[in-house]
Every structure is written in C-alpha cells, then in structure tokens.
Design a protein around this motif. Structure first.
Motif: not given
Ligand SMILES: *Cc1c(COP(=O)(O)O)cnc(C)c1O
Length: 398
Positions: A359-378
């Motif tokens: 798990t630590d190896l995976i988390l070491a270079t793992l990034f996370d981003m939210r995608i709220p529906l207020t974002f358009s496709l653009e």
C-alpha cells in the motif's frame, strides 16, 4: 502564458428547487424531527427510505446522520463488538477505521493493489491469520475489486461482508448494484459524495432482523413502525430491548434535500463518466498510471486518481504546488503528515500499527482529484492538459 483553470474543486451543484421549496415548507411547519408526524402522514424521511430502497434494489433502508454512522450501526447490528476483529482496506478514509474503533473492535488493514482496490490474496492471508468476524470493504474512490471473488472469500472464511459505498452509490459489478453483495451497504450523503445533504447516511440490507437492530440503534424511540422501508413489526421483538439507542436519526430537512436528488442520480452518473473520461484521456502517457477498471465494473467517476511512479517525494510535492499555481487542486497520498484529508494509515494511531509495504508503495506516488459536476467538459479538458503538462514537467526537474 501557461493556461490556468479558475473554477472551484469544492463547488457542488445547487439543491433542486423542489428540495428548497420542501425544506422551506418543513421549516414553516416546525416539524423537523422524523417522528414529529401529524395524523397519518408518512414524513419525508420515511419517503426517502422507501425511495432509496427501491432505487438500490434493497429490501430495507434506514436514513441516519452520516456515512460513518451507517458503518458503526451496521457493525453493531451485525453483532460486532469488543474482542472481535474487523478487516478493512488499508487505503480508505478515516471514518472507516473510526467506525471499527467506535464499536470497540480490533481493525486489521488489508493491502491495496495498483488498481486501488483491496488485495484479495492478502485478504485470504489476513483471514487465516486474524480470523476476522467481518470485512468492512471500502470501495475507496469508487474502485470495485473483483466482487465475485470477494464474496467467495468471505463465504469460505465465514466473514460477514459489509460494504462501504460512500463512493459507489450507483456503481455496479456485473450489473449488480454496489452495496447489495453482503449483509449491508453503507452510503454517505455528505457534500462530496453522490447526493448532497451536507451530512447524512443511508444503510441498506435485505436482512430483516439486522435492520430491526439497526433501526433501534439509530435511536427510534420505539417509533419503528413509521419507517418507510423497515422490516415487519414482528422483527423488533428482542431488538427493541437489546439494542442501545445511539441517537443517529436523520431529520426531515436533510431528507427533503435528498429526495428530489434521487431521480437525477442515473443521469449524473453519466455526467461524471463523461468528465472522468475527458480528464483521463489527457493523462494517457507511459509515465502516468491510472487504475484499470475491470470489465465487470461500472464505477462512478466522481473523482480521479493517478500515479506518476517515477517521481521522487519532492517532485510529488512540486506537482501539487505547480498544479495549484495553475488552479488545479490535487492531493498527494504520499505525504508523511496527511494534509486536508485523512486517508493515510499511519495517522490512525488508535489502531495497532501495521507494516503495509504494498500500500505504501502505491500511495507514495498517488494523486487524487475531485470532479464536481459543476465542471463542464471544457473545464475537464483544460484540467487534463494542465495535469499532464505539470506531471511530465515535475519528472524532468531535479
Ligand atoms: C466520505 C466517506 C465515508 C463516510 O463519510 P461521512 O463523512 O461519515 O459521511 C466513508 N468511507 C469513505 C471511503 C468516504 O470517503
């Protein structure tokens, strides 16, 4: 000048007007408590429970105050308490180990694989070693493990399966709804999940005796007859006296906020998929790794995770910083001291520390981003381009 995104990663869509009208009517009535019913009216909490059970394809549904409470109540109603071992994913959010601690059970963490799901071979090892009574399977960030195999392992080892579906409301495995694979499904309606009431939780199950215990635990003050999707009254015989009241009822206002959101869920799942695919498309590069989705899995893309495995810790910090400078908010799970989130197992000091090298190896270079529906496709296209540029630039810096 480099392109910049100026939207907000924490901005959700407004509550449907029907929900706002209904909340105002409830406020005017002064009847906010779920059991404060006039005459033979059902009450909006009971209506929400009935509607959600129907949508989920579960026999019963209980509305409570948070996702964390659904898990605490589910564990207790399943007979878990002090002295029992509960297994869960090493990669999850703090309310999951928190629920295990709250019922006085001992948590053991199972490794996470490169696709961010529970490592089922490690689950078998842990099952043999620790004999857990239950698996609180957390579908963290919406990624579903091989559910057929997970059920098979739980059955073979006599483990009660409870699903944490905070990120999989509406997701499916082989066409079957996430939450319907074990004894119970635990859903959150906290602002950043798939329905938004600020705080809230929905617990589902097909097991009548379990649900009767859960309902008493939620604090029904013996008003269990007025639940919208509760079991038959005959199921409450012992539960009504045996189970403690933990006062975790949902109130009318939150239920009124949620009820009109339910009909939009299926459409919103498609909207999330389009946004996820758009960002993911821009991240296609041999140095950037996205979790693979199994063919049987149909997840909800309300957030996106990616790894940049060749980055050092300082390059990872750089990537967070340079993306933020261009308006793109990402989190990094490899940070020693968790910042703005609580998904790192070393920070759960109420549990026995565990070695989790995979798990630590995976988390070491793992990034996370939210995608709220207020974002358009653009918006998603721009975010994807910025992330790709910054991820590749971070690797080129020393
Ligand atoms: C949000 C979340 C929960 C439940 O959280 P509450 O804030 O208690 O509703 C549970 N599990 C995961 C993985 C979550 O992200």
């Amino acid at each position: 000048m480099a392109a910049r995104f100026d939207g907000s990663f924490t901005q959700q869509e407004p509550i449907p007007e029907a929900g706002i009208d209904s909340v105002v009517a409830i406020l005017r009535s002064g009847r906010l408590h779920r059991y404060n019913l006039a005459g033979d009216e059902a009450g909006v909490v009971a209506m929400l429970e009935a509607a959600y059970a129907d949508w989920q394809g579960a026999r019963y549904c209980l509305a409570v105050t948070s996702g964390g409470q659904t898990m605490q109540i589910a564990l207790r109603a399943a007979g878990i308490g002090p002295g029992d071992v509960v297994a869960t994913n090493a990669f999850t959010l703090a309310p999951v180990p928190g629920a295990i601690a709250a019922v006085g059970a001992t948590g053991v963490l199972v490794e996470t694989d490169a696709d961010l799901v529970i490592d089922l071979d490690d689950l078998i090892r842990m099952a043999r070693k620790h004999r857990p009574k239950a698996l609180l399977l957390s579908h963290m960030r919406g990624h579903l493990c091989d559910m057929d195999r997970a059920v098979e392992i739980c059955t073979a080892h006599g483990i009660i399966l409870i699903e944490d579906c905070a990120h999989t409301m509406g997701a499916r495995w082989s066409g079957r709804m996430s939450g319907n694979f074990g004894l119970a499904g635990c859903f959150s309606t906290q602002t950043y999940k798939h329905m938004n009431s600020g705080e809230g939780g929905l617990l589902t199950s097909d097991d009548a005796a379990f649900m009767a215990r859960a309902t008493i635990l939620s604090g029904s003050y013996m008003n269990f007859a007025s639940h919208g999707a509760g079991p038959a009254l005959s199921e409450y015989g012992d539960a009504r006296l045996d189970m403690p009241n933990t006062s975790a009822r949902m109130d009318m206002v939150r239920a009124a906020i949620l009820l009109p959101q339910l009909p939009a869920l299926d459409r919103n799942i498609d909207r999330w998929a389009a946004r996820y695919d758009c960002v993911a498309g821009h991240l296609e590069h041999h140095r950037i790794v996205l979790p693979k989705q199994a063919a049987a899995s149909c997840r909800v893309g309300s957030s996106l995770q990616f790894r940049v495995p060749h980055l050092s810790a300082s390059q990872c910090e750089d990537l967070v910083r340079t993306s933020a400078a261009r308006g793109v908010e990402i989190k990094w799970f490899g940070r020693a001291d968790p910042l703005g989130f609580t998904s790192a197992h070393p920070s759960w000091r109420y549990m026995a520390a565990q070695e989790l090298p995979g798990t630590d190896l995976i988390l070491a270079t793992l990034f996370d981003m939210r995608i709220p529906l207020t974002f358009s496709l653009e918006d998603c296209g721009l975010i994807g381009r910025i992330l790709r540029e910054e991820a590749l630039a971070a690797g080129a810096r020393d």
